[in-house]
Design a protein around this motif. Structure first.
Motif, PDB file in Angstrom:
ATOM      1  N   ASP A  53      58.099  47.381  14.636  1.00  0.00           N
ATOM      2  CA  ASP A  53      59.249  47.563  14.084  1.00  0.00           C
ATOM      3  C   ASP A  53      59.880  48.910  13.936  1.00  0.00           C
ATOM      4  O   ASP A  53      61.208  49.101  14.001  1.00  0.00           O
ATOM      5  CB  ASP A  53      58.890  47.207  12.418  1.00  0.00           C
ATOM      6  CG  ASP A  53      60.508  47.320  11.626  1.00  0.00           C
ATOM      7  OD1 ASP A  53      61.175  46.326  11.955  1.00  0.00           O
ATOM      8  OD2 ASP A  53      60.563  48.192  10.834  1.00  0.00           O
ATOM      9  N   ASP A  61      63.696  49.614  15.257  1.00  0.00           N
ATOM     10  CA  ASP A  61      64.687  50.545  14.380  1.00  0.00           C
ATOM     11  C   ASP A  61      64.946  51.863  14.531  1.00  0.00           C
ATOM     12  O   ASP A  61      65.671  52.464  13.950  1.00  0.00           O
ATOM     13  CB  ASP A  61      64.254  50.206  12.951  1.00  0.00           C
ATOM     14  CG  ASP A  61      64.114  49.027  12.380  1.00  0.00           C
ATOM     15  OD1 ASP A  61      64.599  48.049  12.880  1.00  0.00           O
ATOM     16  OD2 ASP A  61      63.547  48.596  11.362  1.00  0.00           O
ATOM     17  N   ARG A 107      57.607  56.897   8.276  1.00  0.00           N
ATOM     18  CA  ARG A 107      57.004  55.777   7.649  1.00  0.00           C
ATOM     19  C   ARG A 107      56.029  56.219   6.692  1.00  0.00           C
ATOM     20  O   ARG A 107      55.286  57.290   7.060  1.00  0.00           O
ATOM     21  CB  ARG A 107      55.945  55.085   8.929  1.00  0.00           C
ATOM     22  CG  ARG A 107      55.279  53.732   8.555  1.00  0.00           C
ATOM     23  CD  ARG A 107      55.921  52.599   7.972  1.00  0.00           C
ATOM     24  NE  ARG A 107      56.824  51.850   8.707  1.00  0.00           N
ATOM     25  CZ  ARG A 107      57.726  50.972   8.275  1.00  0.00           C
ATOM     26  NH1 ARG A 107      57.652  50.579   7.043  1.00  0.00           N
ATOM     27  NH2 ARG A 107      58.415  50.307   9.250  1.00  0.00           N
ATOM     28  N   GLU A 124      71.137  50.729   9.546  1.00  0.00           N
ATOM     29  CA  GLU A 124      70.750  49.685  10.709  1.00  0.00           C
ATOM     30  C   GLU A 124      71.565  48.540  10.754  1.00  0.00           C
ATOM     31  O   GLU A 124      71.200  47.534  11.534  1.00  0.00           O
ATOM     32  CB  GLU A 124      69.237  49.294  10.523  1.00  0.00           C
ATOM     33  CG  GLU A 124      68.224  50.544  10.722  1.00  0.00           C
ATOM     34  CD  GLU A 124      66.928  50.270  10.151  1.00  0.00           C
ATOM     35  OE1 GLU A 124      66.515  49.173   9.675  1.00  0.00           O
ATOM     36  OE2 GLU A 124      66.179  51.057   9.995  1.00  0.00           O
ATOM     37  N   LYS A 161      72.042  46.296   8.534  1.00  0.00           N
ATOM     38  CA  LYS A 161      71.735  44.847   7.923  1.00  0.00           C
ATOM     39  C   LYS A 161      72.279  44.578   6.448  1.00  0.00           C
ATOM     40  O   LYS A 161      72.587  45.554   5.555  1.00  0.00           O
ATOM     41  CB  LYS A 161      69.994  45.304   7.279  1.00  0.00           C
ATOM     42  CG  LYS A 161      69.124  45.359   8.694  1.00  0.00           C
ATOM     43  CD  LYS A 161      67.609  45.649   7.992  1.00  0.00           C
ATOM     44  CE  LYS A 161      67.058  46.179   9.106  1.00  0.00           C
ATOM     45  NZ  LYS A 161      65.511  46.700   9.130  1.00  0.00           N
TER      46      LYS A 161
HETATM   47 MG    MG Z   1      62.366  48.837   9.940  1.00  0.00          MG
END
Ligand code: MG
Ligand code: FPP
Length: 329
Positions: free
Chosen positions: A90, A94, A99, A238, A240
């Motif tokens: 992911d 992205d 993270r 992103e 979304k």
């Molecule tokens: Mg992501």
């Protein structure tokens, strides 16, 4: 505030056995893969999925002590490694640099190696599963891999064509997040040898819990004080459309909707558009509306626990519902 430590307590011993099981079974050959694997496994998150597997196994074992510990550890490993690999992939998709407050695998070793590490973890995971001979568990859990990919593909499709509907949003989060938490809960029951209706009841518990979990993730993305270890408003950058933004789009006339979607399309490289949508969502009540919807899923998850007699394990599964809704990380 409910802590994850108190939720883990009834299955602490089982979770220690799970950590040792992963340590024993997921090992890499060669320097590069070993180093990357160590990094990925040591920066794992809250471990919600193994906790759900073990609590569900304990709920279906006599006196709350997991009976089939080896099978339960296998189920938890299968689920957790799919989760770890999917986040590595992911972050490549992205193009995410961080993270959990640390450099993502792709930021540290580049995307092509991150893809390889995700593939390697999935391959090792399946290998251990097949060697165990527990084919019912392996096929039950591994079916979720295709569902995750479908969710991710639908999300990419929606981000690429201006906006998503409420139906599409729920389809995406069901597939990319709720499906694996649902499988964690059902696989735990299955590992303990529970009857089919209990396995299905736990699937419903996990699906509702996982939906609430992702809604809270989407709320936290708009919450600048959150401690997720990711920059705020990543979803906007992103492109979304998540639950907090949906009421604004749904209530807007055609011109306003166009304006909001134009802003969203610019978020990738225009911080003023990010701030604009952040404030529009806050002022328009998008966060409160999303929290109310999340509450409905929390209640749905809790309701699945009603047939079980009170016990520390049932209480922990119930507390997990509150934790998911209250968490800020
Ligand atoms: Mg992501
Ligand atoms: C995080 O979403 C991503 C997921 C929950 C699923 C990712 C799935 C894939 C990449 C498909 C590949 C599947 C396998 C089995 C390897 P997000 O980007 O909204 O959350 P984030 O902010 O934590 O990144």
């Amino acid at each position: 505030m409910i802590t994850l430590d108190s939720i883990r307590r009834p299955v602490e011993r089982e979770l220690e056995a799970f950590d040792a099981f992963v340590e024993r079974n997921i090992r890499a050959e060669g320097e590069l893969l070993s180093e990357m694997l160590r990094y990925a496994l040591s920066s794992r998150g809250k471990g919600i999925r193994p906790i759900v597997v073990m609590l569900s196994a304990a709920l279906h074992s006599p006196e709350g002590r997991v009976v089939a510990l080896e099978r339960s550890c296998l189920a938890a490993m299968l689920v957790e490694m799919i989760h770890v690999a999917s986040l590595i992939h992911d972050d490549v998709i992205d193009e995410a640099d961080t993270r959990r407050g640390k450099p993502s695998v792709n930021a540290r070793w580049q995307s092509h190696r991150a893809v390889l590490l995700g593939d390697y973890i999935l391959a090792k995971n399946l290998g251990v599963g097949m060697a165990s001979g527990e084919f019912d568990l392996v096929s039950h859990v591994c079916a979720a891999m295709a569902t995750l990919c479908e969710g991710e593909a639908l999300q990419s499709d929606c981000a690429g064509r201006r906006g998503a509907t409420r139906g599409e949003y729920f389809d995406i989060i069901n597939k990319k997040t709720a499906s694996l938490i649902a499988v964690s809960a059902s696989a735990g029951a299955m590992a303990a040898g529970a009857p089919a209706e209990a396995v299905e009841r736990m699937r419903r518990y996990g699906e509702a819990l996982g939906t609430a979990f992702q809604i809270q993730d989407d709320i936290l993305d708009y919450t600048r004080s959150a401690r997720t270890g990711k920059p705020a408003n990543n979803d906007l950058r992103e492109g979304k459309v998540t639950l907090p933004l949906l009421p604004l789009l749904e209530e807007a006339d055609a011109a306003r909707r166009d304006e909001l979607l134009d802003r969203l399309a610019r978020c990738a490289d225009d911080e003023r558009s990010v701030d604009y949508l952040q404030q529009a969502v806050e002022r328009g009540g998008g966060l409160a509306a999303a929290a109310a919807t999340m509450g409905e899923y929390v209640a749905r998850a809790r309701a699945q626990l009603a047939p079980y007699p009170p016990s520390p394990v049932r209480a922990a599964l119930d507390a997990l519902c509150s934790y998911v809704a209250e968490r800020d990380r």
